[in-house]
Enzyme design. Structure first.
Site, PDB file in Angstrom:
ATOM      1  N   SER A 144       0.826  -1.200   0.000  1.00 56.78           N
ATOM      2  CA  SER A 144       0.000   0.000   0.000  1.00 56.78           C
ATOM      3  C   SER A 144       0.866   1.257   0.000  1.00 56.78           C
ATOM      4  O   SER A 144       1.642   1.476  -0.921  1.00 56.78           O
ATOM      5  CB  SER A 144      -0.964  -0.041   1.191  1.00 56.78           C
ATOM      6  OG  SER A 144      -1.900   1.000   1.121  1.00 56.78           O
ATOM      7  N   ASP A 303      -2.519   6.222  -4.004  1.00 53.40           N
ATOM      8  CA  ASP A 303      -1.340   5.532  -3.473  1.00 53.40           C
ATOM      9  C   ASP A 303      -0.913   4.421  -4.423  1.00 53.40           C
ATOM     10  O   ASP A 303      -1.579   4.164  -5.437  1.00 53.40           O
ATOM     11  CB  ASP A 303      -1.621   5.030  -2.060  1.00 53.40           C
ATOM     12  CG  ASP A 303      -2.660   3.926  -1.991  1.00 53.40           C
ATOM     13  OD1 ASP A 303      -3.416   3.762  -2.963  1.00 53.40           O
ATOM     14  OD2 ASP A 303      -2.745   3.237  -0.958  1.00 53.40           O
ATOM     15  N   ASP A 305      -1.049   1.211  -4.721  1.00 54.76           N
ATOM     16  CA  ASP A 305      -1.976   0.162  -5.165  1.00 54.76           C
ATOM     17  C   ASP A 305      -3.364   0.715  -5.476  1.00 54.76           C
ATOM     18  O   ASP A 305      -4.298  -0.045  -5.722  1.00 54.76           O
ATOM     19  CB  ASP A 305      -2.056  -0.975  -4.151  1.00 54.76           C
ATOM     20  CG  ASP A 305      -2.644  -0.560  -2.813  1.00 54.76           C
ATOM     21  OD1 ASP A 305      -2.363   0.565  -2.382  1.00 54.76           O
ATOM     22  OD2 ASP A 305      -3.366  -1.357  -2.194  1.00 54.76           O
ATOM     23  N   ASP A 307      -5.858   2.178  -3.906  1.00 58.11           N
ATOM     24  CA  ASP A 307      -7.090   2.009  -3.133  1.00 58.11           C
ATOM     25  C   ASP A 307      -7.380   3.233  -2.266  1.00 58.11           C
ATOM     26  O   ASP A 307      -8.486   3.387  -1.757  1.00 58.11           O
ATOM     27  CB  ASP A 307      -7.067   0.725  -2.291  1.00 58.11           C
ATOM     28  CG  ASP A 307      -5.978   0.689  -1.234  1.00 58.11           C
ATOM     29  OD1 ASP A 307      -5.115   1.605  -1.217  1.00 58.11           O
ATOM     30  OD2 ASP A 307      -5.968  -0.256  -0.421  1.00 58.11           O
TER      31      ASP A 307
END
Length: 577
Positions: A144, A303, A305, A307
């Site tokens: 993340s 960010d 990834d 999400d």
């Protein structure tokens, strides 16, 4: 086995490759480093693995990833899900493609088919792929928004959400049983492909995923009217959001999307930021510069990834750009979508707004205004996903929107994790809609404050690394339970929620009722004057987090209350360190 004995065993065992042994040889005189790498196995928790990349049992490497995957494979075989396969995605971090293949080949060696994305993809698309392909599980290789030295391994179940009971504990138990690295299975890539146990996926998932997002648009008419006028700056922060975010905005009709060139391409070093977190002010340095140059209406950052979504919006009266916290942007999107659905088609009688326990109480006010149910769940979007599944199975409850304060929300049920791609789309749609009403997003935010109250919510963190840090975090939580707080900043504590003990205690009467949620190491203090404080250890970083919420009659009053309460909380915690 002691950490020193484990270190020596890795050096002596032919199973571990030459590069791993060379890395370990290089630290042979550093006892503290050896201890940190080998004092424990990298914990496989309810969200999977997350840690620093490197050699050792307490690090992310091909061996710890393979070992975790063997445990997952054993669980899948135990529940007879091997025929359905596992979807695997990864982000732009160092070793992400390698870890994805390591996991896929371990699954294949256990007779479980792996569907592996051809290149990096966002977390929410992995959640979507699990459901679209009818897989038994999913694996996402990502850390993340952690610093660049980290990587991680998230496990999803067949509903598309990260693992929840009973599967989380079942998988954790199987991972713990895998104690000998030599017994972990793998096979060659060519053999896995020949056996039909490794399949590459890409556009066959991308296209239906984007199509699902576009179905959620409420006011295409507003986009058609002003989509060519809005100016949007976007940065993927060297991560996975670049292609899907730009694609969906372009296909909807937003013609002026400016991407921050220095942060456009994937790069696991994240060279333009100290760590790629859209919650951090520094993540927007380049985006703000470009925004001011092109006179952008809003500036978006996802960010690595994709999400989580960070946002700055322009105040047309002053020309200033205001940052929106995750609570602010979540409520802005939720209020817009729920309000417009009510106006255009009406709301279902069993409609629900779902939020995490540490998210703003403005969500409660929005739900009350629209006459829908407000449901609280534990921190972690998987619990929002679990609630969607519960609605589907029981036939009771209609999911309208879900959010958590950590910059994540979901506007539909096509996926079961927070989605910064759909959040970017929804916020741009809202900007177009409000523009047709001669309003900016900042105007809309101020209008919400006037309607619901000036809520201000924030989170402070104290980082405590290593073995000593873990002990100190435990000591803080233990102290707070042994010596209960009855007053903070002159405000009486009305109720204490201890989610580990499943109790809500009313201090005035001593009455105790259950929280009704699963056990979690969280303490929540309901205070006088619509204020609250929550304390919890982070599930993904070596931090203890302090969430603070206040409500004022004006921005200035809310700021003053927050500053005072925040100082009081930090003073109290610092006194424990």
């Amino acid at each position: 086995m002691s950490y020193r004995a484990m270190y020596e065993s890795w050096l002596a065992n032919d199973y571990f490759d030459a590069d791993t042994k060379a890395e370990l040889k290089a630290i042979e005189g550093n006892e503290k480093e050896i201890e940190d790498r080998f004092y424990r196995d990298l914990e496989f928790g309810t969200a999977g693995l997350r840690g620093v990349i490197g050699a050792g049992t307490n690090r992310m490497n091909i061996y710890t990833v393979r070992k975790a995957t063997q445990g997952l494979a054993n669980y899948i075989l135990k529940v007879h899900g091997e025929k359905r396969g596992v979807a695997i995605a990864y982000d732009s971090r160092h070793m992400s493609p390698e870890f994805a293949d390591i996991a896929a080949l371990c699954l294949a060696a256990n007779g479980i088919k792996a569907y592996v994305f051809e290149s990096l993809r966002p977390t929410p698309e992995l959640s979507y792929a699990v459901r679209y392909l009818k897989c038994i599980a999913g694996i996402n290789i990502t850390a993340s928004h952690n610093p660049p030295e980290y990587n991680g391994y998230k496990v999803y179940w067949e509903d598309g959400a990260q693992i929840t009971p009973p599967h989380d504990t079942g998988i954790m138990d199987e991972v713990k049983k895998v104690t000998d690295y030599n017994n972990v299975k793998t096979m060659e890539l060519a053999d896995a492909k020949a056996a039909g146990l490794y399949e590459t996926i890409g556009a066959n998932i991308d296209d239906p995923y984007i199509a699902e997002l576009k179905k959620l648009v409420v006011h295409q008419d507003a986009i058609d009217a002003v989509g060519g006028d809005l100016k949007i700056v976007y940065t993927p922060l060297h991560g996975t959001g670049n292609i899907p975010v730009r694609r969906v905005l372009k296909e909807l009709g937003f013609k002026n999307v400016y991407v921050v060139p220095e942060q456009e391409l994937p790069d696991g070093d994240f060279p333009t930021v100290s760590y790629p977190n859209p919650e951090a002010e520094e993540a927007f340095t380049l985006g703000l510069a470009l925004g001011k140059k092109v006179d952008a209406d809003l500036i978006l950052a996802t960010d690595p990834d994709a999400d989580r979504l960070g946002v700055y919006v322009k105040d047309s009266k002053t020309g200033e750009y205001h940052s929106l916290t995750g609570n602010m942007s979540g409520c802005l999107i939720g209020d817009y979508l729920i309000g417009q659905k009510k106006e255009l088609q009406g709301l279902p009688a069993d409609g629900a707004f779902v939020k995490s326990i540490v998210s703003t109480n403005m969500a409660d006010a929005i739900a009350k205004y629209y006459g829908i149910e407000l449901i609280e769940v534990l921190t972690g979007f998987k619990f929002i996903g679990q609630k969607i599944l519960e609605f589907e199975k029981s036939g009771k409850g209609t999911y309208l929107f879900g959010m958590e304060e950590s910059y994540g929300c979901l506007t539909g049920t096509y996926a079961r994790d927070k989605d910064a791609v759909v959040a970017s789309m929804a916020l741009c749609e809202a900007a177009a809609y409000y523009k047709t009403k001669n309003m900016t997003l900042w105007d809309a935010m101020i209008a919400m404050y006037e309607k619901y109250g000036y809520y201000k919510d924030y989170v402070e963190s104290i980082t405590l690394k290593g073995i000593e840090g873990l002990a100190k975090i435990k000591e803080i939580m233990d102290t707070l339970r042994k010596d209960p707080i009855t007053e903070i900043d002159g405000k009486k504590v009305l109720k204490v929620r201890d989610y580990a003990a499943d109790t809500i205690t009313e201090l005035a009467t001593g009455a105790v009722v259950p929280t009704g949620l699963p056990a979690s190491n969280v303490l929540y203090y309901e205070l006088e004057d619509d204020a609250w404080v929550c304390v919890r250890p982070s599930g993904t970083e070596p931090k203890v987090k302090f969430y603070i919420g206040v409500k004022g009659n004006s921005m200035e009053e809310a700021d003053q209350k927050y500053q005072s309460l925040g100082k009081a909380v930090l003073d109290k915690i610092n006194g424990m360190l």
